[in-house]
Write an enzyme that holds these catalytic residues in place. Structure first.
Site, PDB file in Angstrom:
ATOM      1  N   ASN A   9      62.708  12.147  74.840  1.00 33.21           N
ATOM      2  CA  ASN A   9      63.079  13.555  75.638  1.00 33.21           C
ATOM      3  C   ASN A   9      61.545  14.165  76.603  1.00 33.21           C
ATOM      4  OD1 ASN A   9      63.450  16.127  77.188  1.00 33.21           O
ATOM      5  ND2 ASN A   9      64.804  16.841  75.099  1.00 33.21           N
ATOM      6  N   LYS A  11      61.628  16.281  78.109  1.00 33.31           N
ATOM      7  CA  LYS A  11      61.855  17.717  78.371  1.00 33.31           C
ATOM      8  C   LYS A  11      60.811  17.821  80.285  1.00 33.31           C
ATOM      9  CE  LYS A  11      62.178  18.583  74.044  1.00 33.31           C
ATOM     10  NZ  LYS A  11      61.605  20.041  73.197  1.00 33.31           N
ATOM     11  N   HIS A  95      72.127  20.903  74.705  1.00 24.74           N
ATOM     12  CA  HIS A  95      70.417  20.399  73.384  1.00 24.74           C
ATOM     13  C   HIS A  95      69.990  21.873  73.520  1.00 24.74           C
ATOM     14  CE1 HIS A  95      66.453  20.396  73.086  1.00 24.74           C
ATOM     15  NE2 HIS A  95      66.440  19.601  72.931  1.00 24.74           N
ATOM     16  N   GLU A  97      68.002  23.443  73.385  1.00 30.16           N
ATOM     17  CA  GLU A  97      67.642  24.929  74.812  1.00 30.16           C
ATOM     18  C   GLU A  97      68.029  24.641  76.172  1.00 30.16           C
ATOM     19  OE1 GLU A  97      63.868  21.982  74.970  1.00 30.16           O
ATOM     20  OE2 GLU A  97      62.739  22.268  73.180  1.00 30.16           O
ATOM     21  N   GLU A 167      69.693  18.306  66.413  1.00 30.31           N
ATOM     22  CA  GLU A 167      68.186  19.092  66.082  1.00 30.31           C
ATOM     23  C   GLU A 167      68.248  20.697  65.691  1.00 30.31           C
ATOM     24  OE1 GLU A 167      66.264  16.672  69.751  1.00 30.31           O
ATOM     25  OE2 GLU A 167      67.366  17.786  70.960  1.00 30.31           O
ATOM     26  N   GLY A 173      59.432  21.367  68.339  1.00 27.44           N
ATOM     27  CA  GLY A 173      58.015  21.987  68.632  1.00 27.44           C
ATOM     28  C   GLY A 173      58.037  22.707  68.146  1.00 27.44           C
ATOM     29  N   SER A 212      60.716  17.687  65.974  1.00 22.74           N
ATOM     30  CA  SER A 212      58.480  17.422  65.202  1.00 22.74           C
ATOM     31  C   SER A 212      59.013  15.905  65.166  1.00 22.74           C
ATOM     32  CB  SER A 212      58.472  18.451  64.894  1.00 22.74           C
ATOM     33  OG  SER A 212      58.565  19.488  65.336  1.00 22.74           O
TER      34      SER A 212
HETATM   35  P1  13P Z   1      59.965  18.276  69.503  1.00 23.48           P
HETATM   36  O1  13P Z   1      59.908  16.748  69.734  1.00 23.48           O
HETATM   37  O2  13P Z   1      58.243  18.230  70.530  1.00 23.48           O
HETATM   38  O3  13P Z   1      59.920  18.574  68.361  1.00 23.48           O
HETATM   39  O4  13P Z   1      61.589  18.303  70.313  1.00 23.48           O
HETATM   40  C1  13P Z   1      62.370  17.694  69.810  1.00 23.48           C
HETATM   41  C2  13P Z   1      63.289  17.996  70.845  1.00 23.48           C
HETATM   42  O5  13P Z   1      64.068  19.447  71.520  1.00 23.48           O
HETATM   43  C3  13P Z   1      64.052  16.536  71.854  1.00 23.48           C
HETATM   44  O6  13P Z   1      64.879  17.039  72.389  1.00 23.48           O
END
Ligand code: 13P
Length: 251
Positions: A9, A11, A95, A97, A167, A173, A212
């Site tokens: 992803n 982002k 997601h 976010e 997740e 992150g 992560s």
């Molecule tokens: P990270 O791997 O940067 O923690 O992000 C995970 C994520 O949100 C993947 O969709």
């Protein structure tokens, strides 16, 4: 046997040049043939990524789609049919976010899931608890509710052509990965929950771990019985790191 899937992803990262370079570098990596590999660039880079990835085995998906399937007056939105039209084959829905930043609710996420499948895309339903929910002992209940938001209305058959990604929000992150045991526990609970709708579908559906994930921790996460691959954020922006994660899923 469930075939592993590792999805990157990206982002809101990248420029035309950096995305092109990343895909070029990925094409040079040794990606395992026993693993499905997908990347999810930002909307603006989808078409270029699809054109470039079509020469290899990497599948391209979108990070979001509109709730409405057909074209219409929805300024700024992109429909699942439009995504399918340019060659996308997957889409992330729910997601964390987007749940947090765009205040997407379970019912909106369910409608996006429906739109994605109606357009022939494979939705990746993202679920996960916040730190506060985990500390309150609500991790399992939270992810079950997020899964139910789709399954109560649509039934388990929709998981024939869908992926679930667990997740934990506190691990995204932050560098804080769930331990393999913590992740496995929730994955097993999700699978058990799906089994209450349909045991065969629970056995077949792929459940990815995200939060992560990096080359250094991927192997022990993917060694867990109910973890079928990863949804990778930060580490997917580095071709060497991402390909090492893909190889870990193939072992
Ligand atoms: P990270 O791997 O940067 O923690 O992000 C995970 C994520 O949100 C993947 O969709």
């Amino acid at each position: 046997m469930r075939r592993p899937l590792v999805a990157g992803n990206w982002k809101m990262h990248g420029t035309c040049a950096s995305i092109k370079q990343l895909l070029n570098e990925l094409a040079e990596q040794d990606l395992p043939t026993s693993v499905d590999v997908a990347v999810f660039p930002g909307l603006i880079h989808l078409q270029a990524a699809i054109a470039q990835a079509s020469q290899g085995s990497i599948v391209v998906g979108s990070q979001d789609c509109a709730v409405q399937l057909e074209e219409g007056a929805m300024t700024g939105e992109t429909s699942a049919l439009q995504l399918e039209d340019i060659g996308c084959s997957m889409v992330l829905v729910g997601h964390s976010e987007r749940r947090q930043l765009q205040e997407e609710t379970d019912s909106v996420i369910c409608r996006k899931f429906i739109a994605a499948q109606a357009a022939g895309l494979t939705p990746v339903l993202c679920v996960g608890e916040t730190l506060a929910e985990r500390e309150a002992g609500l991790a399992v209940a939270t992810v079950q509710k997020q899964v139910d938001a789709v399954l109560v209305e649509l039934g388990a058959d929709v998981l024939h052509n869908a992926v679930i990604a667990y997740e934990p929000v506190w691990a995204i992150g932050t560098g804080l990965t769930a331990t393999p045991e913590q992740a496995q526990e929730i994955h097993a609970q999700i699978r058990e929950h799906v089994a209450q709708y349909s045991a065969p579908i629970a056995q077949q559906v792929r459940i990815l771990y995200g939060g992560s994930v990096k080359a250094a921790n991927a192997a022990e996460l993917f060694a867990q019985a109910d973890i079928d691959g990863g949804l990778v954020g930060g580490a997917s922006l580095n071709a060497k790191e991402f390909s090492a994660i893909c190889r870990a899923a193939g072992n």
